[in-house]
Motif scaffolding. Sequence first.
Motif, PDB file in Angstrom:
ATOM      1  N   VAL A   1     -49.898 -20.678 -81.911  1.00 31.00           N
ATOM      2  CA  VAL A   1     -49.803 -20.824 -83.370  1.00 31.00           C
ATOM      3  C   VAL A   1     -50.112 -19.540 -84.135  1.00 31.00           C
ATOM      4  O   VAL A   1     -49.589 -19.316 -85.220  1.00 31.00           O
ATOM      5  N   TRP A   2     -50.984 -18.692 -83.549  1.00 31.26           N
ATOM      6  CA  TRP A   2     -51.376 -17.460 -84.256  1.00 31.26           C
ATOM      7  C   TRP A   2     -50.198 -16.478 -84.368  1.00 31.26           C
ATOM      8  O   TRP A   2     -50.263 -15.549 -85.162  1.00 31.26           O
ATOM      9  N   GLU A   3     -49.128 -16.703 -83.584  1.00 33.97           N
ATOM     10  CA  GLU A   3     -47.953 -15.824 -83.712  1.00 33.97           C
ATOM     11  C   GLU A   3     -47.081 -16.226 -84.906  1.00 33.97           C
ATOM     12  O   GLU A   3     -46.170 -15.503 -85.276  1.00 33.97           O
ATOM     13  N   ARG A   4     -47.356 -17.392 -85.470  1.00 32.91           N
ATOM     14  CA  ARG A   4     -46.627 -17.897 -86.641  1.00 32.91           C
ATOM     15  C   ARG A   4     -45.114 -17.752 -86.468  1.00 32.91           C
ATOM     16  O   ARG A   4     -44.422 -17.186 -87.305  1.00 32.91           O
ATOM     17  N   ARG A   5     -44.629 -18.304 -85.370  1.00 36.42           N
ATOM     18  CA  ARG A   5     -43.209 -18.284 -85.016  1.00 36.42           C
ATOM     19  C   ARG A   5     -42.424 -19.036 -86.086  1.00 36.42           C
ATOM     20  O   ARG A   5     -42.757 -20.161 -86.442  1.00 36.42           O
ATOM     21  N   GLU A   6     -41.357 -18.423 -86.564  1.00 41.55           N
ATOM     22  CA  GLU A   6     -40.631 -19.001 -87.687  1.00 41.55           C
ATOM     23  C   GLU A   6     -40.050 -20.391 -87.395  1.00 41.55           C
ATOM     24  O   GLU A   6     -40.158 -21.287 -88.223  1.00 41.55           O
ATOM     25  N   GLU A   7     -39.468 -20.552 -86.214  1.00 41.91           N
ATOM     26  CA  GLU A   7     -38.880 -21.857 -85.871  1.00 41.91           C
ATOM     27  C   GLU A   7     -39.959 -22.936 -85.850  1.00 41.91           C
ATOM     28  O   GLU A   7     -39.688 -24.093 -86.141  1.00 41.91           O
ATOM     29  N   PHE A   8     -41.178 -22.537 -85.470  1.00 39.22           N
ATOM     30  CA  PHE A   8     -42.254 -23.528 -85.434  1.00 39.22           C
ATOM     31  C   PHE A   8     -42.723 -23.879 -86.840  1.00 39.22           C
ATOM     32  O   PHE A   8     -43.016 -25.037 -87.141  1.00 39.22           O
ATOM     33  N   LEU A   9     -42.750 -22.894 -87.728  1.00 36.82           N
ATOM     34  CA  LEU A   9     -43.181 -23.157 -89.111  1.00 36.82           C
ATOM     35  C   LEU A   9     -42.196 -24.083 -89.836  1.00 36.82           C
ATOM     36  O   LEU A   9     -42.577 -24.764 -90.788  1.00 36.82           O
ATOM     37  N   VAL A  10     -40.955 -24.090 -89.364  1.00 43.94           N
ATOM     38  CA  VAL A  10     -39.988 -25.038 -89.930  1.00 43.94           C
ATOM     39  C   VAL A  10     -40.378 -26.462 -89.501  1.00 43.94           C
ATOM     40  O   VAL A  10     -40.318 -27.402 -90.293  1.00 43.94           O
TER      41      VAL A  10
END
Lengths: 227, 227
Positions: B34-43
Motif C-alpha cells: 500500500v505504501w507504493e500507492r499504486r494507481e490501479e489500486f487507488l482506483v
Amino acid sequence: MLTLFHFPFCPHSRFVRLALEEFILPARLVEERVWERREEFLVLNPAGTVPVLVVEGHPPVPGAAIIVEFLEDTLGRERGAGRFMPPDPVHRAEVRRVMSWFNDKFFAEVSEPLAAERIFKRHTDPGRSPDTEVIRAARHNVPYHLAYMDWLLQSRDWLAGDRLSYADLAAAAHISVADYLGHVSWKEDAPVKAWYGRIKSRPSFRPLLEERVSGIPPAPTYADLDF
Amino acid sequence: MLTLFHFPFCPHSRFVRLALEEFILPARLVEERVWERREEFLVLNPAGTVPVLVVEGHPPVPGAAIIVEFLEDTLGRERGAGRFMPPDPVHRAEVRRVMSWFNDKFFAEVSEPLAAERIFKRHTDPGRSPDTEVIRAARHNVPYHLAYMDWLLQSRDWLAGDRLSYADLAAAAHISVADYLGHVSWKEDAPVKAWYGRIKSRPSFRPLLEERVSGIPPAPTYADLDF
C-alpha cells in the motif's frame, strides 16, 4: 425512552444526533466528559468513548457506526424507501465505505485534530494552547476531501448513491465541526456546496446549527442556509 | 471468482482471510504494498488501504468490517445457526462492539504499532530501526486487553456471546500478530488462553500459522496448538 451520552461538537455524537432527529426519535441528551473517565460511564462503555445510546431495557450501544446499524436493524425496514441503509448488499457496502471514509479517515485527518485542538483541549489539557502545526495540517487536508466529494457527486445525487443515506449524515456531521471553526472554504458552483446546502436545510440539522462553543463564535456562514 | 488484496501480517487482512476460510470461499490473494500507492489500486480503494475484496462483476469492497458485513448480507442467512453475525439486533450490536474493540482500539493500541514498527517499517521506512518506545507502549497495553477478554469470557463461551462470531475472528487476527512477535504472555488457566486455543485449532487458522516474516522467526509457541 432513549438516552444519548454525547459531547457537543464531537463529530461522532453529531452524526448520531442527526440520525435520531431523522428517525424522529426523541432522546434525552446527556453530556459526558469522557476525559473524566467516570466509573458509571465506563460500565456503559468500557472503551470510554461517546456516543453511547441507551435504549431502556437493552444493553447500551456504543459507537456511531454501531448505533446507526442498530437503528437500521430495528427500524430500517419500517421506513421503506426512506431508510438510510439500502436493502441491496452492494449498495450497503458503498454506504458503509463512504460512512467509514468520514467516521475514520476524515475524522483522523480533519475533524478530530481540529475539534481536539480548538475545542476539547480547553477541558482535557487546560492552560495549553492549541497546537498550530496540528491545526495547519488538518486544514490542509480539507480541500482534498471536498474534491473527493465533488468527484462522487458528479455521478450521484447523494454521497453513496441516489438516496440520502447514513454516509451523507456522517459526512455532514464531521464537516459541520470544521465549518463551525471556519476551516471549510466553500467554492461557488461546487457540487459539494449544493449537497451541504441540501443537508443543512433539513429540520434534523437545526439543533446542530444552533449549538455554540463558549468563546468561539461560529464562522459567519455556519448557520446560514444560503451560504 | 474472489480476489483479496491484502498484506501478510496486516491484522485487518488476517481477519478477512479467516472469515473467507470459514465460509470456505477460495480467494486469490494478491499482496498489495500500500505504501507504493499504486494507481490501479487507488482506483479500487481511494483510501489506499488493505484489505479490499473484489467479487467479479461487483464494485470492490474495502475495509475488514465492511467486507464481513458484506459476507453477512450475502451469505449470512444461508449459514443459519453457523453465521458469524446473529440475527437479533441486540446481539448484532454486541458483535459489532467487540469487533470494533479489536479492529479499532486494539489495533490502535497494540497490533498497529507492533506490526508497523517491527514488520512494515522495513518496507515503508527502510534503514530506520524500530522505535523501541512505541513497541514498549504497545506491549504494555497487551495485558489490559487480555484481562478484559478474560472478564468477557467469564460469562460467555465466545467474546460476543454464546456463539463464535466475527468478534472472535477479529480478536484472534489482531492477537495473532502480537503473538507471532512474542508480545503475548499466556497465563495458564486464563479463559482467554483456552479461547485462543479453540480458535487456533480451527482449520481456517492454519494458513496464518504457516506464515512467516523473513528474518523474524515466530515466538516458540506461535504455531503450537498446545501452547
